[in-house]
Structures are given as structure tokens and as C-alpha cells.
Scaffold this motif. Structure first.
Motif, PDB file in Angstrom:
ATOM      1  N   ILE A 274      63.484  29.440  29.270  1.00 58.74           N
ATOM      2  CA  ILE A 274      63.896  28.607  30.401  1.00 58.74           C
ATOM      3  C   ILE A 274      65.029  27.672  30.007  1.00 58.74           C
ATOM      4  CG2 ILE A 274      62.173  26.783  30.067  1.00 58.74           C
ATOM      5  CD1 ILE A 274      63.326  28.105  33.473  1.00 58.74           C
ATOM      6  N   ASP A 275      65.032  27.208  28.751  1.00 59.36           N
ATOM      7  CA  ASP A 275      66.115  26.330  28.297  1.00 59.36           C
ATOM      8  C   ASP A 275      67.460  27.033  28.362  1.00 59.36           C
ATOM      9  OD1 ASP A 275      64.328  24.320  27.869  1.00 59.36           O
ATOM     10  OD2 ASP A 275      64.580  24.236  25.696  1.00 59.36           O
TER      11      ASP A 275
ATOM     12  N   ASP B 214      72.655  27.783  30.755  1.00 66.74           N
ATOM     13  CA  ASP B 214      73.666  28.702  31.291  1.00 66.74           C
ATOM     14  C   ASP B 214      73.989  28.388  32.747  1.00 66.74           C
ATOM     15  OD1 ASP B 214      73.769  29.977  28.838  1.00 66.74           O
ATOM     16  OD2 ASP B 214      72.565  31.700  29.490  1.00 66.74           O
ATOM     17  N   ASN B 215      72.966  28.069  33.527  1.00 67.63           N
ATOM     18  CA  ASN B 215      73.161  27.767  34.935  1.00 67.63           C
ATOM     19  C   ASN B 215      73.973  26.489  35.117  1.00 67.63           C
ATOM     20  OD1 ASN B 215      72.363  26.679  37.700  1.00 67.63           O
ATOM     21  ND2 ASN B 215      71.518  28.759  37.746  1.00 67.63           N
TER      22      ASN B 215
ATOM     23  N   LEU C  78      74.752  23.108  20.786  1.00 68.02           N
ATOM     24  CA  LEU C  78      73.581  22.234  20.759  1.00 68.02           C
ATOM     25  C   LEU C  78      72.475  22.730  21.679  1.00 68.02           C
ATOM     26  CD1 LEU C  78      75.301  18.717  20.862  1.00 68.02           C
ATOM     27  CD2 LEU C  78      74.562  20.019  18.855  1.00 68.02           C
ATOM     28  N   ALA C  79      71.256  22.426  21.311  1.00 66.92           N
ATOM     29  CA  ALA C  79      70.102  22.717  22.166  1.00 66.92           C
ATOM     30  C   ALA C  79      70.032  21.675  23.274  1.00 66.92           C
ATOM     31  CB  ALA C  79      68.821  22.678  21.336  1.00 66.92           C
ATOM     32  N   LEU C  80      69.385  22.011  24.371  1.00 72.71           N
ATOM     33  CA  LEU C  80      69.272  21.076  25.487  1.00 72.71           C
ATOM     34  C   LEU C  80      68.597  19.761  25.100  1.00 72.71           C
ATOM     35  CD1 LEU C  80      68.412  23.245  28.620  1.00 72.71           C
ATOM     36  CD2 LEU C  80      70.531  22.005  28.135  1.00 72.71           C
ATOM     37  N   ASP C  81      67.706  19.803  24.114  1.00 68.87           N
ATOM     38  CA  ASP C  81      67.045  18.565  23.698  1.00 68.87           C
ATOM     39  C   ASP C  81      67.762  17.858  22.541  1.00 68.87           C
ATOM     40  OD1 ASP C  81      66.397  20.365  21.716  1.00 68.87           O
ATOM     41  OD2 ASP C  81      64.246  19.927  21.729  1.00 68.87           O
ATOM     42  N   ALA C  82      68.982  18.310  22.207  1.00 65.68           N
ATOM     43  CA  ALA C  82      69.753  17.656  21.143  1.00 65.68           C
ATOM     44  C   ALA C  82      69.965  16.188  21.516  1.00 65.68           C
ATOM     45  CB  ALA C  82      71.096  18.348  20.940  1.00 65.68           C
ATOM     46  N   PRO C  83      69.686  15.281  20.583  1.00 61.83           N
ATOM     47  CA  PRO C  83      69.805  13.859  20.905  1.00 61.83           C
ATOM     48  C   PRO C  83      71.258  13.396  20.984  1.00 61.83           C
ATOM     49  CG  PRO C  83      69.187  14.141  18.611  1.00 61.83           C
ATOM     50  CD  PRO C  83      69.204  15.510  19.222  1.00 61.83           C
ATOM     51  N   GLY C  84      71.471  12.469  21.895  1.00 63.99           N
ATOM     52  CA  GLY C  84      72.778  11.831  22.045  1.00 63.99           C
ATOM     53  C   GLY C  84      72.587  10.349  22.284  1.00 63.99           C
TER      54      GLY C  84
END
Length: 194
Positions: free
Chosen positions: A2-3, A8-9, A111-117
Motif C-alpha cells: 500500500i505504501d 506512486d499515486n 526515501l520511504a513514505l515514513d522517512a523522517p523529515g
């Protein structure tokens, strides 16, 4: 799974809205691309320049991946990203935006969707975030400004839409009649409430 679908969406929609924003400059004179079209000075080329700086900051500085495009420190923001000075060529601004896309796309891809910023210009306790939240935020900003550009462009020469292949030819008589119908409805509703 789902990530990747979500990423992608969102990324696809960001790419779509970037192109829609740039399309609003097609065929305009230098003057019409730059002139203030609202009382606050909003202009079409300035919207492109502004969205480029937004992307550069959010997909660059927030993830400690500084943009290769020159940016003043965010603390020194003075509104100069909202309009084009006479010595800034339209092509220069557009190419800077396109290079920003490349840098942003690399950040999104790597980066992954949960990558911290970290967003130092957001108020506490919201300064710590992740790529998902930034993707949603930048997509919203880009979409919002593409909508502004659509309305501004309509005011310049009547052209509307997100993509050239969806643009319909303007029938001035039909448009005038349609606007007159809306005006009449507004007047009738206003006098009925009085």
C-alpha cells in the motif's frame, strides 16, 4: 504494498499538477506572464517560481538533501519568490523548476513514505514529519497554485483546463449567455433576501 501504491499515486498527481502549472504560461507574452493579475500582485510566472522554491525546500532541506538550485535561507524570506525580476528570464525560471523536479523526484524515489523529515519553519510540535506528510503538503500547494494559475489565465485570454488536449474552443456568445444567466441568478437571489 500500500505504501508503494500511495507513493506512486501521490507522485503521479504531483507530476500532473506541475505540468498543468507550466502549461498556463504557454503562448503568453512576456508582459502577460509577469504582470500582477490580482491586487496582491499574484502573477503566472511568479506562481511557477514560488512553487519551485516550495518544492526545493520541502523535498530538499526537510530531508537534509539541499537543493542544487540557489535559495535564500528560509529565515530571510522576503517574498521575492512570488514574482520575476526583469533580469530573470522566463526560460531560466522554468528550467530551474524542472531541475527542482529532478531533485524532488530523486528524494521521493529514494526515501520511504515514513522517512523522517524536519520542517523548522512549521510551528512546534509539528516540525517533525515524514515523506508522506510532505508529499501531501506539496501536492496540495502545487494543486492550489495551479488552480490560481487557471483562474488567472482565464482572465488574461479565456484559456482554461489542466492540459491542452482537454481545452475546448471558446464560443464567446455561449460564454456571454452563460455568465449572464449566472449574473441574473445572483441578482435574483440577492433581491429575494433583501
Amino acid at each position: 504494498m500500500i505504501d508503494e501504491f500511495a507513493k506512486d499515486n501521490l507522485h503521479g498527481r504531483l507530476r500532473r499538477d506541475r505540468e498543468a502549472l507550466l502549461w498556463k504560461l504557454d503562448g503568453l507574452s512576456e508582459y502577460d506572464a509577469r504582470r500582477p493579475l490580482t491586487v496582491t500582485g499574484t502573477n503566472l510566472l511568479g506562481l511557477v517560481k514560488h512553487v519551485a522554491s516550495v518544492e526545493a525546500r520541502y523535498f530538499g532541506e526537510v530531508f537534509d538533501r539541499p537543493s542544487p538550485e540557489p535559495l535564500p535561507r528560509w529565515q530571510d524570506h522576503d517574498g521575492s519568490d512570488l514574482w520575476a525580476a526583469e533580469d530573470e528570464a522566463r526560460d531560466q525560471i522554468i528550467e530551474s523548476y524542472r531541475r527542482t523536479w529532478e531533485h524532488s523526484d530523486a528524494t521521493i524515489d529514494e526515501l520511504a513514505l515514513d522517512a523522517p523529515g524536519h520542517v523548522p519553519w512549521w510551528p512546534k510540535p509539528y516540525t517533525n514529519t515524514n515523506l508522506f506528510a510532505i508529499l501531501v503538503h506539496v501536492l496540495g500547494e502545487t494543486n492550489r497554485h495551479a488552480g490560481h494559475a487557471d483562474i488567472l489565465r482565464e482572465g488574461v485570454d479565456g484559456r482554461t483546463g489542466m492540459r491542452p488536449e482537454h481545452e475546448m474552443q471558446i464560443d464567446e456568445d455561449t460564454r456571454t449567455a452563460y455568465c449572464a444567466k449566472i449574473e441574473q441568478a445572483a441578482r435574483s437571489a440577492s433581491s429575494a433576501k433583501a
